[in-house]
Structure formats: C-alpha cells, structure tokens
Write an enzyme that holds these catalytic residues in place. Structure first.
Site, PDB file in Angstrom:
ATOM      1  N   LYS A  22       8.455   9.599 -19.698  1.00 45.34           N
ATOM      2  CA  LYS A  22       7.966   8.318 -20.239  1.00 45.34           C
ATOM      3  C   LYS A  22       8.421   7.150 -19.362  1.00 45.34           C
ATOM      4  O   LYS A  22       7.622   6.284 -19.008  1.00 45.34           O
ATOM      5  CB  LYS A  22       8.504   8.128 -21.666  1.00 45.34           C
ATOM      6  CG  LYS A  22       8.400   6.716 -22.198  1.00 45.34           C
ATOM      7  CD  LYS A  22       8.931   6.584 -23.605  1.00 45.34           C
ATOM      8  CE  LYS A  22      10.414   6.345 -23.745  1.00 45.34           C
ATOM      9  NZ  LYS A  22      10.879   4.967 -23.482  1.00 45.34           N
ATOM     10  N   ASN A  23       9.711   7.139 -19.042  1.00 45.56           N
ATOM     11  CA  ASN A  23      10.256   5.967 -18.354  1.00 45.56           C
ATOM     12  C   ASN A  23       9.914   5.920 -16.865  1.00 45.56           C
ATOM     13  O   ASN A  23      10.260   4.954 -16.181  1.00 45.56           O
ATOM     14  CB  ASN A  23      11.773   5.884 -18.581  1.00 45.56           C
ATOM     15  CG  ASN A  23      12.086   5.529 -20.020  1.00 45.56           C
ATOM     16  OD1 ASN A  23      11.206   5.113 -20.767  1.00 45.56           O
ATOM     17  ND2 ASN A  23      13.340   5.711 -20.418  1.00 45.56           N
ATOM     18  N   ARG A  93       9.273  -2.818 -25.636  1.00 44.85           N
ATOM     19  CA  ARG A  93       9.952  -3.775 -24.755  1.00 44.85           C
ATOM     20  C   ARG A  93       9.576  -3.585 -23.295  1.00 44.85           C
ATOM     21  O   ARG A  93       9.615  -4.521 -22.506  1.00 44.85           O
ATOM     22  CB  ARG A  93      11.454  -3.605 -24.880  1.00 44.85           C
ATOM     23  CG  ARG A  93      11.998  -3.755 -26.267  1.00 44.85           C
ATOM     24  CD  ARG A  93      13.471  -3.515 -26.231  1.00 44.85           C
ATOM     25  NE  ARG A  93      14.035  -4.257 -25.118  1.00 44.85           N
ATOM     26  CZ  ARG A  93      14.329  -5.543 -25.131  1.00 44.85           C
ATOM     27  NH1 ARG A  93      14.153  -6.224 -26.227  1.00 44.85           N
ATOM     28  NH2 ARG A  93      14.798  -6.145 -24.067  1.00 44.85           N
ATOM     29  N   CYS A 117      16.374  -5.262 -30.118  1.00 46.92           N
ATOM     30  CA  CYS A 117      15.813  -4.089 -30.792  1.00 46.92           C
ATOM     31  C   CYS A 117      16.939  -3.346 -31.473  1.00 46.92           C
ATOM     32  O   CYS A 117      18.093  -3.764 -31.439  1.00 46.92           O
ATOM     33  CB  CYS A 117      15.014  -3.210 -29.845  1.00 46.92           C
ATOM     34  SG  CYS A 117      16.012  -2.162 -28.821  1.00 46.92           S
ATOM     35  N   ARG A 122      19.500  -6.516 -25.707  1.00 49.49           N
ATOM     36  CA  ARG A 122      18.609  -6.186 -24.594  1.00 49.49           C
ATOM     37  C   ARG A 122      17.928  -7.404 -23.953  1.00 49.49           C
ATOM     38  O   ARG A 122      16.690  -7.534 -23.984  1.00 49.49           O
ATOM     39  CB  ARG A 122      17.587  -5.135 -25.033  1.00 49.49           C
ATOM     40  CG  ARG A 122      18.275  -3.916 -25.622  1.00 49.49           C
ATOM     41  CD  ARG A 122      17.356  -2.784 -25.851  1.00 49.49           C
ATOM     42  NE  ARG A 122      16.854  -2.191 -24.630  1.00 49.49           N
ATOM     43  CZ  ARG A 122      15.967  -1.227 -24.593  1.00 49.49           C
ATOM     44  NH1 ARG A 122      15.464  -0.762 -25.702  1.00 49.49           N
ATOM     45  NH2 ARG A 122      15.563  -0.743 -23.442  1.00 49.49           N
ATOM     46  N   ASP A 305      20.578   7.702 -23.124  1.00 51.32           N
ATOM     47  CA  ASP A 305      19.442   8.230 -23.882  1.00 51.32           C
ATOM     48  C   ASP A 305      19.698   9.644 -24.420  1.00 51.32           C
ATOM     49  O   ASP A 305      18.854  10.192 -25.142  1.00 51.32           O
ATOM     50  CB  ASP A 305      18.166   8.232 -23.028  1.00 51.32           C
ATOM     51  CG  ASP A 305      17.669   6.813 -22.761  1.00 51.32           C
ATOM     52  OD1 ASP A 305      18.093   5.891 -23.480  1.00 51.32           O
ATOM     53  OD2 ASP A 305      16.861   6.635 -21.834  1.00 51.32           O
ATOM     54  N   ILE A 327      26.478   1.281 -22.465  1.00 49.87           N
ATOM     55  CA  ILE A 327      25.257   0.607 -21.984  1.00 49.87           C
ATOM     56  C   ILE A 327      24.699  -0.347 -23.042  1.00 49.87           C
ATOM     57  O   ILE A 327      24.378  -1.490 -22.736  1.00 49.87           O
ATOM     58  CB  ILE A 327      24.165   1.635 -21.583  1.00 49.87           C
ATOM     59  CG1 ILE A 327      24.719   2.712 -20.644  1.00 49.87           C
ATOM     60  CG2 ILE A 327      22.950   0.935 -20.970  1.00 49.87           C
ATOM     61  CD1 ILE A 327      25.139   2.234 -19.274  1.00 49.87           C
ATOM     62  N   ARG A 398       6.909   7.726 -29.995  1.00 58.37           N
ATOM     63  CA  ARG A 398       6.905   6.792 -28.863  1.00 58.37           C
ATOM     64  C   ARG A 398       7.316   7.497 -27.585  1.00 58.37           C
ATOM     65  O   ARG A 398       6.892   7.105 -26.500  1.00 58.37           O
ATOM     66  CB  ARG A 398       7.912   5.660 -29.112  1.00 58.37           C
ATOM     67  CG  ARG A 398       7.464   4.594 -30.058  1.00 58.37           C
ATOM     68  CD  ARG A 398       8.408   3.417 -29.988  1.00 58.37           C
ATOM     69  NE  ARG A 398       8.842   3.212 -28.620  1.00 58.37           N
ATOM     70  CZ  ARG A 398      10.087   2.917 -28.256  1.00 58.37           C
ATOM     71  NH1 ARG A 398      11.024   2.766 -29.143  1.00 58.37           N
ATOM     72  NH2 ARG A 398      10.387   2.766 -26.988  1.00 58.37           N
TER      73      ARG A 398
END
Ligand code: EPU
Length: 419
Positions: A22-23, A93, A117, A122, A305, A327, A398
């Site tokens: 995804k990223n 975002r 969020c 963020r 993550d 993070i 998502r």
C-alpha cells in the site's frame, strides 16, 4: 457495516502470497501526475486507500483503468484541477502525497490539511518547510494548504526527523525542479527506494535513496513508464506473527525478506524457526513463545506498523516484555481492546509492559486504526472460549487485501458477517 468473526485455536498451515505494498503504491500513483501520458503500475493491491487516491486524482482529470492482472493503467494527459477536498483527504492522510507532484506539474495545489488521526498528531510541517525552501509560496486558509510556485528550485533540505511521505513528496517535487536538491536526514524505507526506482524509469536523476542523503538533479521533463510495486512488508510481517502465535507452519511467497530483517531476527528470538530465500519466507511457530522487547524505529529498525501485531504475540508469551513506540505518540489504542480479551498490559507514556498470559479469551472488540485492527484479528486467531468479533473493519480494508480470505486459506476459522 461488516464485522469479522473468528473462532480461535487453529494452527495456520499452508502457503500465502503477499500483495503489493500500500505505502509504495500510493506514492507511485501520485507520481503519475508528474508527466502526461499513459503509465502502467503492476501489483496494485485492491484496497480502500487505493480507491481514495484514484477518486481524488480522477476529480483532477486522471483516467484509470484496472486490468485483471492486478495492474493499473493511468492516463494523466489531462490534469486540469489542483484541489484535493477535505471530504476525501480526511479519509486518507496520504493525500498529502499529491502536493509535490501537483506543484511540479501545474505550479499550484490546494490540498486540505490532514488533521490528526487515531495514532497521533501527525503534522506535515516538514513537507511544507522543504517546499518553501524550494521556492513555493504557501499559506493556510480555511483548513487548506494553498501552494503556488512559478518554477520549483532545487534546495538543500534538512528534515528534523526522517519522514517517509515527506521524503517522497520532496523527491517528486525535485525531479523536474531547476538544479539540484539534496534531502538530508531522509527516510530510508524500502518504499522510498521503490518510488525512486519508478521515477528513474520515468527519466529522473536520483542517487542515494536508501541512505539518509538523497540527491536529485532536476531534469527538464519526465516520460511515462511501467513499474511493479514491491511486496507489502507489513502484510508479510503480519502473517509471520500469525504463524508464530498459532504454532503455525506457513510459507510466505512473493515477499522481500531483505525488507524484514529486524522482524525475522525478533521472531527468531521468541522461538520461531525461519528460513528464507530471496522472495520466500518459511516460518514455524514455537510451542512456547519467549518474551522479547521491541522499540519501534525508522527502517531498518522494527517498524511501527507491526508494533500492535507484535504486542498481541507478547500477550501470550512466556514472561514479560516492554514495547516502546518511538514514532507515533498515541499508537497504543489497541491496548484497551486487548485487555478486554484478557491481556495484561500496563502503559507508561510510550512504553507498554506486557505480561504474557497462557491464553486470550474471545470477546467483541473494535479498532480505531488499520494496524490495530490487524492486531485484534491476530488476537482472535488464538482466543478461546467462543467467538471474537472485530468491528469497524473498514480500517482493515484500507490496508490489507483480502486478509480474512488469506487466513481462511491457511486454515483459520474466520469470516465476514453483517454487523
Ligand atoms: N513528522 C513531523 N512532521 C512532518 C512529518 C512527520 O513531525 O512534517 C513526524 C511524525 O509525526 C512522526 C514521524 O515524523 O512522529 C514519522 O512520520 P512519517 O512522516 O514518516 O509518517 P508518514 O509518512 O505520515 C508513513 C506511512 C505510515 C507509517 C509511517 C512510519 C504511508 C502512506 N504511511 O506515514 O503507515 O506508519 O510512515 O513508517 O507511507 C500504515 O500503513 O498503517 C501507516 C500509518
């Protein structure tokens, strides 16, 4: 609304194939704005975030075609609109990734400022500061970033902290800027290298991606290209943890073990047996899970993550562990849901002390973010005494492609039902 229902206790066995990341897919799609013409991106995962970025770019004039081999054809010949509205940006975002490409292509952009969020404040101040250094005139108005520039200029950019989408945004702004841009203290994540690879295929001159200093020499223009997205390291890590939790024996195909060394080492230390080739990981879960501490770090450290998923593993480990999140400031929202399943966790600012328990108990739970949802599914896979119901699974959709189908194929008793 749907929910996921799991009857835990099954040991996972078999083969699972990992989808595109995804990223990495999100910046790759945004990068198509940098040039007119038709591009093709392979291994696009079918996810809600991908639909969102396509919806925003369609409203700007991009035309998409989904092909049945998981590739996406993108035609950005005609980009006439430069605004990304609050309605769409508030759901994702990563829409901020459109800022750099729009400024490079049209010299202007109006993007709703993403708010905080579930996992933290963020901010995007570092994206904006770097763009200012490149000559962009920027002001905030009614919740929108209005940005304008005649011609982007190369600059010496210093990120106070490595930012993944910030590095991507500035790389995309810099590829056709006038002169050289140096990104200092840049993020080193594999997704950055993947974007740089795609941009180089489009004609960009980029060096140093994967290190903390990236140098971009601006070129006059880019050309359309074809690119295949890297496999999703977070999805692969989630399946590894699932195997470790369930005394599983699974083979993870189409993955990149070299993106997962921190996770492989950590799972070995808790007792998992792991072998890998260049693109396959075989993992067998231990009978007794040892406890181990983690501290989340930028790549190549342990990824934030996968923090929630690893915490779930530690909930059933033999002994106590400390999970430190460095993070994001609020990434322990899964804790109170895990406690409802019998987990014993004490939070102290950004550290969680997890005391391993013999078992978790099935319960109805709900998630408020993507990776927290995955951690609750993992908890459900081992929970006993009934059914675990994970609500608000739109978070999961998502970022995980067909997660419950993949788990079902590995033998889990998991299904999607109307809530
Ligand atoms: N930060 C600032 N100012 C900025 C930008 C970042 O202070 O202008 C701070 C953040 O608050 C955070 C740190 O820098 O403390 C790192 O954040 P980063 O900018 O790297 O995060 P991101 O780019 O917004 C991406 C992923 C996230 C992933 C993080 C960290 C995408 C689309 N998102 O976010 O993925 O957690 O990097 O690796 O690439 C997810 O997939 O579930 C997810 C949240």
């Amino acid at each position: 609304m749907k929910k996921i229902v799991i009857e835990g206790g099954k040991s996972l066995r078999g083969i699972v194939k990992i989808s595109g990341a995804k990223n990495a897919a999100l910046p790759a799609i945004a990068a198509c704005i940098l040039t007119g013409g038709r591009q093709k991106i392979h291994r696009i995962p079918s996810l809600r975030d991908i639909m969102t970025i396509k919806a925003i770019m369609s409203s700007m004039g991009a035309v998409f075609q989904d092909n049945n081999d998981n590739s996406l054809s993108v035609n950005t010949e005609n980009i006439f609109e430069h605004e990304a509205s609050y309605d769409l940006v508030k759901t994702m975002r990563a829409s901020i990734l459109l800022l750099g490409p729009l400024l490079a292509r049209l010299g202007k952009a109006r993007i709703s400022l993403p708010g905080g969020c579930a996992i933290g404040a963020r901010p995007v101040n570092l994206h904006l500061k770097a763009l200012s250094a490149m000559g962009v005139d920027m002001h905030l108005e009614h919740g929108y970033i209005n940005a304008e520039v005649k011609r982007l200029k190369g600059a010496n950019v210093f990120f106070d902290t490595p930012t993944v989408t910030g590095t991507e945004n500035i790389m995309m702004a810099a590829v056709t800027a006038e002169g050289r841009t140096v990104l200092n203290n840049a993020a080193k994540e594999p997704e950055i290298i993947d974007l740089a690879d795609m941009l180089r295929k489009m004609g960009a001159e980029i060096k140093g991606d994967g290190t903390d200093t990236i140098i971009v020499e601006g070129v006059k223009e880019l050309r359309p290209a074809e690119h295949a997205i890297i496999p999703d390291r977070i999805e692969a890590g989630t399946f590894m943890i699932a195997s470790a939790m369930t005394q599983g024996d699974i083979t993870i195909q189409d993955c990149r073990p070299d993106h997962l060394y921190a996770v492989i080492e950590k799972l070995r230390s808790v007792g998992a047996e792991i072998e890998h080739t260049e693109d396959i990981i075989h993992i067998k879960g231990p009978k007794i899970i040892n406890s181990a501490d983690i501290t989340t770090m930028p790549f190549p450290g342990f990824p934030t993550d996968l923090q929630a998923q690893f915490m779930t593993l530690m909930c059933i480990a033999n002994g106590s562990s400390i999970i430190e999140e460095t993070i994001f400031e609020n990434r322990f929202i899964h804790v109170s849901e895990l406690e409802r399943m019998g987990a014993d966790i004490t939070i102290n600012v950004n550290q969680a002390l997890v005391r391993g328990r013999e078992k978790l108990l099935a319960a109805p739970v709900m998630a408020t973010d993507l990776r927290a949802s995955a951690s609750l599914i993992l908890a459900g896979l081992v929970a006993v005494d009934g059914k675990t119901e994970v609500n608000r699974i739109y978070h999961l959709d998502r970022g995980y492609e067909a997660l419950e189908e993949k788990f079902r194929a590995l033998g889990a008793n998991i299904r999607r039902e109307d809530a």
